[in-house]
Design an enzyme around this catalytic site. Structure first.
Site, PDB file in Angstrom:
ATOM      1  N   ARG A  49       0.865  -1.096   0.429  1.00 53.39           N
ATOM      2  CA  ARG A  49       0.395   0.421   0.136  1.00 53.39           C
ATOM      3  C   ARG A  49       1.530   1.197   0.311  1.00 53.39           C
ATOM      4  NH1 ARG A  49       2.613   1.894   3.597  1.00 53.39           N
ATOM      5  NH2 ARG A  49       1.124   3.229   4.294  1.00 53.39           N
ATOM      6  N   GLY A  50       0.572   2.400  -0.255  1.00 58.40           N
ATOM      7  CA  GLY A  50       0.702   3.439  -0.413  1.00 58.40           C
ATOM      8  C   GLY A  50       0.705   3.605  -1.459  1.00 58.40           C
ATOM      9  N   ALA A  51       0.667   5.257  -2.681  1.00 53.28           N
ATOM     10  CA  ALA A  51       0.523   5.156  -3.416  1.00 53.28           C
ATOM     11  C   ALA A  51       1.812   4.940  -5.080  1.00 53.28           C
ATOM     12  CB  ALA A  51       0.659   6.434  -3.851  1.00 53.28           C
ATOM     13  N   ARG A  92      -7.445  -0.563  -7.336  1.00 49.33           N
ATOM     14  CA  ARG A  92      -7.378   0.485  -5.714  1.00 49.33           C
ATOM     15  C   ARG A  92      -7.565   1.967  -7.277  1.00 49.33           C
ATOM     16  NH1 ARG A  92      -4.615   0.832  -0.851  1.00 49.33           N
ATOM     17  NH2 ARG A  92      -6.545   1.741  -0.198  1.00 49.33           N
ATOM     18  N   GLN A 199      -2.657   2.406  10.118  1.00 45.05           N
ATOM     19  CA  GLN A 199      -1.103   2.587   9.382  1.00 45.05           C
ATOM     20  C   GLN A 199      -0.262   3.488  10.084  1.00 45.05           C
ATOM     21  OE1 GLN A 199      -4.181   2.934   7.950  1.00 45.05           O
ATOM     22  NE2 GLN A 199      -4.408   2.344   5.834  1.00 45.05           N
ATOM     23  N   ASP A 240      -2.443  10.054  -2.235  1.00 43.98           N
ATOM     24  CA  ASP A 240      -2.314   9.578  -3.272  1.00 43.98           C
ATOM     25  C   ASP A 240      -3.190  10.192  -4.489  1.00 43.98           C
ATOM     26  OD1 ASP A 240      -2.844   6.514  -1.900  1.00 43.98           O
ATOM     27  OD2 ASP A 240      -2.880   7.720  -0.832  1.00 43.98           O
ATOM     28  N   ASN A 250      -5.972  12.096  -0.160  1.00 44.44           N
ATOM     29  CA  ASN A 250      -5.191  11.225   1.136  1.00 44.44           C
ATOM     30  C   ASN A 250      -5.793  10.549   1.933  1.00 44.44           C
ATOM     31  OD1 ASN A 250      -2.517  10.594   2.203  1.00 44.44           O
ATOM     32  ND2 ASN A 250      -2.476  11.568   3.799  1.00 44.44           N
ATOM     33  N   LYS A 251      -4.845   9.204   3.005  1.00 42.66           N
ATOM     34  CA  LYS A 251      -6.024   8.898   3.879  1.00 42.66           C
ATOM     35  C   LYS A 251      -6.824   9.199   4.522  1.00 42.66           C
ATOM     36  CE  LYS A 251      -5.206   5.039   3.501  1.00 42.66           C
ATOM     37  NZ  LYS A 251      -5.885   4.231   2.955  1.00 42.66           N
TER      38      LYS A 251
END
Length: 349
Positions: A49-51, A92, A199, A240, A250-251
């Site tokens: 995970r993480g762009a 995603r 996270q 992201d 973002n998250k």
């Protein structure tokens, strides 16, 4: 922290090796992949995970698809490649690095369409590796640019994980923290827990703690109090997707942090690799927001934390308005408002 790299490539065995981030910090296990289908699942299930890390992983995934694509002619080969690219892209929807990396791979195939298909497959292998190596350099340069905005002794708040575990190495938001550590700076990092998948506590706190950086985990709803106590001098988060006007996805929870930072007069910095900036997306309203499994909210650690059957709204991301952002820091430089004009100039360089 070499043992906690999110992505490894085994050149001899032609395999992608990913750290399973769903079981951190309790276990450190790596999973090997050599198919596009496996890579799709790794992204969808948030093994990776993480762009930036998602983009790199997808590039290898499309190479794996190319390996088994038809070789009779370029048209059939590319048709198969496009189908698998669309398939991987659906894993995603919010992280623009995913579609960016896939488009780069497609373009590389088209550039070499007059060559033998077997040779194109080898070229795509090298292109995926190049994207991987480029991400490492981008992260390091973002850190070098961000550290010019910081000072020894600062308190820094970060949300979610835009660290080494979200990229190929160094991280984006955490990159200046590693560089500051190398300089011998004394500073404190406050890591938001980041509900519902945690996270911030399971990933960011883990990697910074292992690196010997002074990190304190707080729950998301403690951020206002910590800011009010004067413990935070800067907020640094990843992204992201950044729209053309500077609105930043973002998250989930990042928008709230930005509102608090603005209220308390604390600078809000976005660490953004240029592949995360989508000039074709005009504003944050145009960014697709992924909705995730309700059970991420209602159950945790094998127990229900809400009534079974209760309605759940679980967007994976929110959009921070550009008005709340002090600067967007990229590998090409620091971008200040007005973002619409200055982001455009960034891509004209």
């Amino acid at each position: 922290m070499a043992e906690l790299l999110a992505i490894k490539w085994d050149d001899n065995r032609d395999k992608l090796i990913l750290l399973d981030q769903t079981i951190l910090p309790n276990k450190i296990e790596y999973i090997e992949y050599d198919t596009a289908e496996g890579v799709y699942d790794s992204i969808k299930d948030m093994i990776v995970r993480g762009a930036p890390a998602i983009g790199v992983t997808a590039a290898y995934g499309l190479y794996f698809a190319a390996k088994v694509a038809p070789e009779d002619n370029f048209e059939n080969f590319f048709k198969y490649l496009k189908e698998k690219s669309s398939y991987l892209d659906s894993s995603r929807p919010t992280a623009v690095n995913l579609s960016w990396a896939l488009k780069v791979m497609e373009s590389k195939a088209l550039e070499n369409k007059d060559k033998d298909v077997k040779e194109i497959k080898s070229i795509l292998r090298e292109e995926a590796k190049r994207i991987h190596e480029e991400d490492i350099e981008i992260c390091k340069t973002i850190g070098e640019n961000l550290i010019t905005l910081l000072k020894d002794g600062m308190g820094i708040l970060t949300h979610c994980n835009a660290g080494q575990l979200a990229t190929s190495k160094y991280g984006t938001a955490t990159s200046p923290m590693y560089l500051a550590k190398e300089k011998g700076w004394n500073f404190k990092v406050y890591s938001d827990e980041t509900r519902p998948r945690l996270q911030g506590s399971t990933l960011t706190a883990l990697e910074l703690y292992e690196a010997g950086i002074d990190v304190t985990t707080i729950t998301d709803n403690m951020a206002a109090m910590v800011m009010s106590q004067g413990k935070i001098d800067a907020v640094i988060v990843g992204c992201d997707r950044v729209a053309a006007n500077g609105d930043t996805a973002n998250k989930i929870g990042t928008m709230g942090v930005s509102i608090l930072a603005k209220y308390f007069g604390i600078p809000m910095y976005i660490a953004a690799p240029t592949p995360s900036i989508d000039i074709n997306t005009k504003t944050g309203e145009d960014i697709p927001i992924e909705e995730r499994n309700p059970e991420e909210v209602t159950s945790r650690f094998g127990a229900w934390t809400a009534p079974k059957g209760v309605k759940v709204y679980n967007p994976g991301f929110d959009v921070t308005p550009h008005e709340n952002i002090t600067a967007i820091v990229t590998e090409k430089g620091i971008v200040y408002p007005p973002f619409k004009e200055n982001l455009k100039k960034l891509f004209e360089k």
